[in-house]
Scaffold this active site. Structure first.
Site, PDB file in Angstrom:
ATOM      1  CB  CYS A 258      -0.890  -0.030   1.421  1.00 56.75           C
ATOM      2  SG  CYS A 258      -0.170   0.200   2.908  1.00 56.75           S
ATOM      3  CG  HIS A 305      -4.631  -0.114   3.405  1.00 55.35           C
ATOM      4  ND1 HIS A 305      -3.911  -0.929   2.904  1.00 55.35           N
ATOM      5  CD2 HIS A 305      -5.511   0.738   2.826  1.00 55.35           C
ATOM      6  CE1 HIS A 305      -4.237  -1.075   1.718  1.00 55.35           C
ATOM      7  NE2 HIS A 305      -5.192  -0.176   1.502  1.00 55.35           N
ATOM      8  CG  HIS A 317      -6.538   0.420  -2.008  1.00 55.92           C
ATOM      9  ND1 HIS A 317      -6.720  -0.231  -0.607  1.00 55.92           N
ATOM     10  CD2 HIS A 317      -7.517  -0.004  -2.817  1.00 55.92           C
ATOM     11  CE1 HIS A 317      -7.886  -1.172  -0.989  1.00 55.92           C
ATOM     12  NE2 HIS A 317      -8.283  -0.991  -2.310  1.00 55.92           N
TER      13      HIS A 317
END
Length: 342
Positions: A258, A305, A317
């Site tokens: 991420c 995240h 993402h």
């Protein structure tokens, strides 16, 4: 002649025991079947797998942070060791200067220079030579002070290097622990997924793909003004990576985790972000959910995240192992922490 006696009939007691044993076996079998855990439903498996993926990603980001710290320590230790080496050379040179003076005094018999001048056969130059001796003594004292200062500096640098080497070893241990934790969580997730049939796994993937396409359509309908030109450039760059696989520790261009995706995307906009979610949160100004604009960073689940806000309640993402860079509704992302405007 063979005997043809009638076989002995089992006694009533034996029949009763056999009947009871058989009944008990049937009861145990029924009870065992009743207590056996039913096969988990696909939604339950997905929920547990997603939780494991979040935990694995948290450990991955902590490992990335340790890796970044390890790289910095390597550089700092290298710089300190260079300083110590150069300082040792300077110290050796200073010691040689003192040594040459001491050698000269030893060769002259160790007689005090002032006394040697007094006994000199050339009294006309006595004053000039005396002045030179004073200057030599002052210079020698300066060299001694320089040696002392250099020794103190070297001791401090060596102590600092030793401390950083200890820190480096701690960071290595942390890195290995976090990597092992992430690997363990991913193994648990794969084990759970294997409890599903191939058809069930395919159905789960198709549902995620449909949700991603729907999120991408919402982005196109939203048409929101980006946070900045650089934010718009970063978001556009990230969109070219849709379909690239998630990979733990990936920083592109073949695969991403991420924070690797957000770092790569902003690099294409000539902006240098740090490596991890824990440090990227400080790369800009924190903002609330209602202030988000396309190109802002968005953080979830205790900073484990990060993604790029794409507009209309949607992010772009690198989601999780086994998945690909894609659009996703923020409603499916877990706990929103905050946004960061670069």
């Amino acid at each position: 002649m063979a005997s043809h006696r009638r076989p002995k009939q089992p006694s009533r007691t034996r029949v009763t025991v056999l009947t009871a044993t058989a009944g008990l076996a049937v009861a145990i079998s029924a009870q065992s079947g009743a207590s056996a855990a039913p096969k988990p439903k696909i939604d339950e498996v997905k929920s547990k797998v997603d939780k494991l993926y979040h935990e694995a990603e948290e450990a991955t980001e902590q490992a990335n942070l340790a890796e970044e710290r390890r790289g910095k320590l390597h550089k700092e230790i290298g710089a300190l060791q260079d300083k110590v080496a150069r300082g040792q050379q300077d110290l050796n040179t200073l010691r040689e200067q003192i040594g040459s003076v001491a050698s000269a005094q030893y060769r002259s018999g160790g007689i005090d220079p002032a006394l040697q001048l007094f006994l000199s056969a050339d009294p006309d130059t006595y004053l000039d030579k005396a002045s030179a001796i004073d200057q030599l003594g002052a210079k020698q004292a300066d060299v001694l002070q320089s040696i002392q200062a250099k020794q103190r500096t070297l001791a401090q640098q060596r102590a600092e290097a030793a401390t950083k080497l200890t820190d480096l070893e701690d960071v290595r241990k942390t890195l290995n622990e976090k990597k092992n934790k992430a690997t363990g969580k991913l193994a648990e997730a794969r084990k759970l997924l294997n409890t599903l049939t191939a058809a069930e796994r395919s159905k789960m993937e198709q549902e995620e793909q449909r949700a991603s396409r729907a999120a991408g359509e919402r982005v196109e309908l939203g048409n929101e003004v980006p946070a900045s030109q650089r934010g718009a450039a970063a978001l556009s760059a990230a969109a070219t990576q849709i379909g690239k696989p998630y990979f733990r520790g990936g920083t592109g261009p073949g695969s991403y985790d991420c924070s690797g995706l957000t770092q790569w995307a902003y690099r294409q906009a000539n902006v240098s972000l740090t490596r991890t979610t824990y440090t990227q949160q400080n790369d800009g100004v924190k903002i609330g959910r209602s202030q988000l604009k396309p190109g802002d960073l968005v953080f979830f689940n205790n900073l484990s995240h990060v993604g790029l806000y794409a507009g209309n309640n949607t992010i772009l993402h690198a989601p999780k192992p086994g998945a690909y860079v894609r659009y996703e509704s923020m409603d499916y992302m877990g706990t929103f922490q905050f946004g960061v405007r670069i």
